[in-house]
Design a protein around this motif. Sequence first.
Motif, mmCIF file in Angstrom:
data_model
loop_
_atom_site.group_PDB
_atom_site.id
_atom_site.type_symbol
_atom_site.label_atom_id
_atom_site.label_comp_id
_atom_site.label_asym_id
_atom_site.label_seq_id
_atom_site.Cartn_x
_atom_site.Cartn_y
_atom_site.Cartn_z
ATOM 1 N N VAL A 449 -5.741 -0.945 8.892
ATOM 2 C CA VAL A 449 -4.986 0.036 8.107
ATOM 3 C C VAL A 449 -4.188 -0.653 7.014
ATOM 4 C CG1 VAL A 449 -3.095 1.706 8.219
ATOM 5 C CG2 VAL A 449 -4.891 1.739 9.952
ATOM 6 N N ASN A 450 -3.543 -1.767 7.362
ATOM 7 C CA ASN A 450 -2.737 -2.530 6.418
ATOM 8 C C ASN A 450 -3.548 -2.941 5.198
ATOM 9 O OD1 ASN A 450 -0.058 -3.186 6.282
ATOM 10 N ND2 ASN A 450 -0.315 -5.262 7.033
ATOM 11 N N VAL A 451 -4.725 -3.512 5.447
ATOM 12 C CA VAL A 451 -5.566 -4.021 4.372
ATOM 13 C C VAL A 451 -6.079 -2.878 3.497
ATOM 14 C CG1 VAL A 451 -7.741 -5.192 3.851
ATOM 15 C CG2 VAL A 451 -6.230 -6.104 5.615
ATOM 16 N N VAL A 452 -6.524 -1.804 4.117
ATOM 17 C CA VAL A 452 -7.087 -0.679 3.353
ATOM 18 C C VAL A 452 -6.007 -0.005 2.513
ATOM 19 C CG1 VAL A 452 -8.158 1.595 3.532
ATOM 20 C CG2 VAL A 452 -8.960 -0.290 4.970
ATOM 21 N N ILE A 453 -4.870 0.303 3.131
ATOM 22 C CA ILE A 453 -3.792 0.961 2.380
ATOM 23 C C ILE A 453 -3.265 0.027 1.292
ATOM 24 C CG2 ILE A 453 -1.447 1.871 2.530
ATOM 25 C CD1 ILE A 453 -2.104 2.922 5.265
ATOM 26 N N GLY A 454 -3.121 -1.250 1.620
ATOM 27 C CA GLY A 454 -2.660 -2.211 0.627
ATOM 28 C C GLY A 454 -3.584 -2.264 -0.574
ATOM 29 N N TYR A 455 -4.883 -2.215 -0.328
ATOM 30 C CA TYR A 455 -5.857 -2.235 -1.427
ATOM 31 C C TYR A 455 -5.729 -0.977 -2.283
ATOM 32 C CZ TYR A 455 -10.301 -2.321 -3.919
ATOM 33 O OH TYR A 455 -11.255 -2.308 -4.905
ATOM 34 N N LEU A 456 -5.674 0.178 -1.648
ATOM 35 C CA LEU A 456 -5.596 1.430 -2.391
ATOM 36 C C LEU A 456 -4.320 1.504 -3.248
ATOM 37 C CD1 LEU A 456 -6.833 3.944 0.337
ATOM 38 C CD2 LEU A 456 -8.109 3.100 -1.641
ATOM 39 N N LEU A 457 -3.201 1.104 -2.672
ATOM 40 C CA LEU A 457 -1.943 1.164 -3.408
ATOM 41 C C LEU A 457 -1.888 0.150 -4.540
ATOM 42 C CD1 LEU A 457 0.598 1.633 -0.464
ATOM 43 C CD2 LEU A 457 -0.204 3.372 -2.069
ATOM 44 N N SER A 458 -2.362 -1.058 -4.275
ATOM 45 C CA SER A 458 -2.267 -2.134 -5.261
ATOM 46 C C SER A 458 -3.290 -1.987 -6.378
ATOM 47 C CB SER A 458 -2.448 -3.493 -4.582
ATOM 48 O OG SER A 458 -1.494 -3.697 -3.565
ATOM 49 N N VAL A 459 -4.507 -1.610 -6.029
ATOM 50 C CA VAL A 459 -5.610 -1.591 -6.993
ATOM 51 C C VAL A 459 -5.705 -0.262 -7.739
ATOM 52 C CG1 VAL A 459 -8.112 -1.870 -7.253
ATOM 53 C CG2 VAL A 459 -6.866 -3.280 -5.617
ATOM 54 N N HIS A 460 -5.262 0.816 -7.107
ATOM 55 C CA HIS A 460 -5.432 2.128 -7.722
ATOM 56 C C HIS A 460 -4.109 2.823 -8.058
ATOM 57 C CE1 HIS A 460 -9.757 1.992 -7.139
ATOM 58 N NE2 HIS A 460 -9.555 1.632 -5.871
ATOM 59 N N VAL A 461 -3.228 2.965 -7.088
ATOM 60 C CA VAL A 461 -2.018 3.761 -7.310
ATOM 61 C C VAL A 461 -1.028 3.061 -8.239
ATOM 62 C CG1 VAL A 461 -0.074 4.926 -6.204
ATOM 63 C CG2 VAL A 461 -2.304 4.855 -5.062
ATOM 64 N N PHE A 462 -0.704 1.787 -7.957
ATOM 65 C CA PHE A 462 0.300 1.065 -8.735
ATOM 66 C C PHE A 462 -0.296 -0.077 -9.559
ATOM 67 C CE2 PHE A 462 2.766 2.551 -4.932
ATOM 68 C CZ PHE A 462 3.529 3.502 -5.602
ATOM 69 N N SER A 463 -1.556 -0.008 -9.873
ATOM 70 C CA SER A 463 -2.230 -1.108 -10.565
ATOM 71 C C SER A 463 -1.614 -1.419 -11.928
ATOM 72 C CB SER A 463 -3.717 -0.809 -10.720
ATOM 73 O OG SER A 463 -3.902 0.373 -11.490
ATOM 74 N N ALA A 464 -1.126 -0.395 -12.633
ATOM 75 C CA ALA A 464 -0.556 -0.618 -13.967
ATOM 76 C C ALA A 464 0.648 -1.545 -13.899
ATOM 77 C CB ALA A 464 -0.175 0.717 -14.596
ATOM 78 N N TYR A 465 1.473 -1.389 -12.866
ATOM 79 C CA TYR A 465 2.649 -2.245 -12.724
ATOM 80 C C TYR A 465 2.240 -3.680 -12.408
ATOM 81 C CZ TYR A 465 5.590 1.935 -12.586
ATOM 82 O OH TYR A 465 6.238 3.097 -12.906
ATOM 83 N N TRP A 466 1.359 -3.837 -11.435
ATOM 84 C CA TRP A 466 1.006 -5.193 -10.998
ATOM 85 C C TRP A 466 0.185 -5.927 -12.052
ATOM 86 C CZ3 TRP A 466 4.452 -5.797 -7.757
ATOM 87 C CH2 TRP A 466 4.742 -4.881 -6.751
ATOM 88 N N SER A 467 -0.630 -5.213 -12.809
ATOM 89 C CA SER A 467 -1.449 -5.866 -13.846
ATOM 90 C C SER A 467 -0.607 -6.392 -14.997
ATOM 91 C CB SER A 467 -2.489 -4.883 -14.395
ATOM 92 O OG SER A 467 -3.381 -4.461 -13.395
ATOM 93 N N SER A 468 0.598 -5.822 -15.166
ATOM 94 C CA SER A 468 1.441 -6.201 -16.298
ATOM 95 C C SER A 468 2.356 -7.389 -16.002
ATOM 96 C CB SER A 468 2.296 -4.998 -16.722
ATOM 97 O OG SER A 468 1.477 -3.913 -17.094
ATOM 98 N N LEU A 469 2.393 -7.858 -14.776
ATOM 99 C CA LEU A 469 3.274 -8.977 -14.437
ATOM 100 C C LEU A 469 2.869 -10.213 -15.214
ATOM 101 C CD1 LEU A 469 3.728 -8.779 -10.568
ATOM 102 C CD2 LEU A 469 5.343 -8.128 -12.339
ATOM 103 N N GLY A 470 3.872 -10.942 -15.688
ATOM 104 C CA GLY A 470 3.622 -12.197 -16.382
ATOM 105 C C GLY A 470 3.233 -12.041 -17.831
ATOM 106 N N GLN A 471 3.224 -10.803 -18.324
ATOM 107 C CA GLN A 471 2.835 -10.576 -19.712
ATOM 108 C C GLN A 471 4.053 -10.274 -20.571
ATOM 109 O OE1 GLN A 471 -0.200 -7.575 -19.919
ATOM 110 N NE2 GLN A 471 -1.496 -8.561 -18.375
#
Length: 471
Positions: A449-471
């Motif tokens: 559950v951890n891995v699946v939910i983590g993937y969905l949240l990181s890659v789809h739901v909040f991807s815009a935030y995480w993709s912008s780090l370091g820029q």
Amino acid sequence: MSNTQTTSSPYKAESNPQQSVSGPLRTEDWWAVWIGLGIIVVAYLLFASGTSIKWLAVAPAKWASIGQASSDLVQHLPNYIALFVLFAILFGIAAAALGQRATQFLPGFLAVFVLSTLIFVAGAWVNSSTYNLEPPLIALALGLVVSNLVTLPAWLVPALRVEFYIKVGIVLLGATLPFTLLVWAGPVAIGQATIVSLITFFVIFLAARALGLDKRFAAVLGVGGAVCGVSAAIAIAGAVRAKREQASVAITLVVVWAIVMVFALPFASRSFGLPTGVAGAWIGTSEFADAAGIAAAQAYGDLARHAGNAIAGAPEASLQAFTLMKVVGRDIWIGIWAFVLAIVATTRWDRGEAGAVKTETTAKEIWTRFPKFVIGFLIASALVTWIGSHYSLAQYRSVVTPAFVAPITALRTWAFTFCFLSIGLTTRLGRLSATGAKPFLAFTAGVVVNVVIGYLLSVHVFSAYWSSLGQ
């Protein structure tokens, strides 16, 4: 660290959560804060005076032949000796304050330092990224091979202080993570961590209860998988008064799955072509221990650094996203879960049990369980933000980063490497067979559950935030 190789957990040295009441000079957390902030302050004072700690923060240069590697080691031998002396003094003083004799700690630490140096050299090979031979993974794999094939000498074990090294490294990490970034992405990390913490806990808890496990045992397993692995398992075991062996089983499961994820998550992230920030957030959501997660995040960042444009995002973004998710987001749930479950245990579970002792549960429990090294991390971040405010972005990158931030980053990497090597050297894979099928099945349900939910949240739901780090 435990004094024998047969203890139930490689993380045995971690401070008992109740020790936090004994003062700021008697716990690993506070010593990590003093050491980390002390290094940062000295580095800044030297930087402000026109010098730097760059000479001390040594690391091997890239090499293509053994001759090149040997020549670089010999050339910088005084730097390595000075760095060892610095770490030996700082860690030795802390170990003595925590009740361990320096004469017990220093011989083992010398071996840890030498092995870590060789690991750094191996990671500096020009083809290391081709074969995924990044220093964190080398340290972990080497330690696992050695600890599971031979019996470690008794003099080495006192220096394998996993939690202490990682806490110092996390405080130093604050100097590379501006506070403005915490303010911007922190709410996202806390929100994502809240979702994961709640869902994963109840999945493991309900699965454990369905399999017939004791509710206190189920709580320890649940929080161990939902929050911060070892620290959480120890804290919750104390809060609900679980049996010692139940905490040991939870810790063993955390360690085994954390090690699996160290190798699996960077590989999966690269296979999916994830940007560094997104991958770091996924790792921070899915990993079960700070040390293992940092190893995975740093390894992915190193892959991005050597892969050119094959992996999108800044290399540091992987570690930054992991820290925001795990240290800022998930770790703060240790105190919350301990507080809530202590109330549940004393007001409901203890009721009707023979010989039950009612204990007072107050808001003080949150502070008692709170990981104090996070305070050092936040102070370090705020300090570097204040320093950076005096420079333009171009000046920060050309002046502040190479002379002030980069040397601290190098020292942080040394502390992390000590930790990764110690994890491997203190992990016995044979312990898993002693945990039994039911705890393993319950915890593994949470892993999925951890891995699946983590993937969905990181890659789809909040991807815009995480993709912008370091820029």
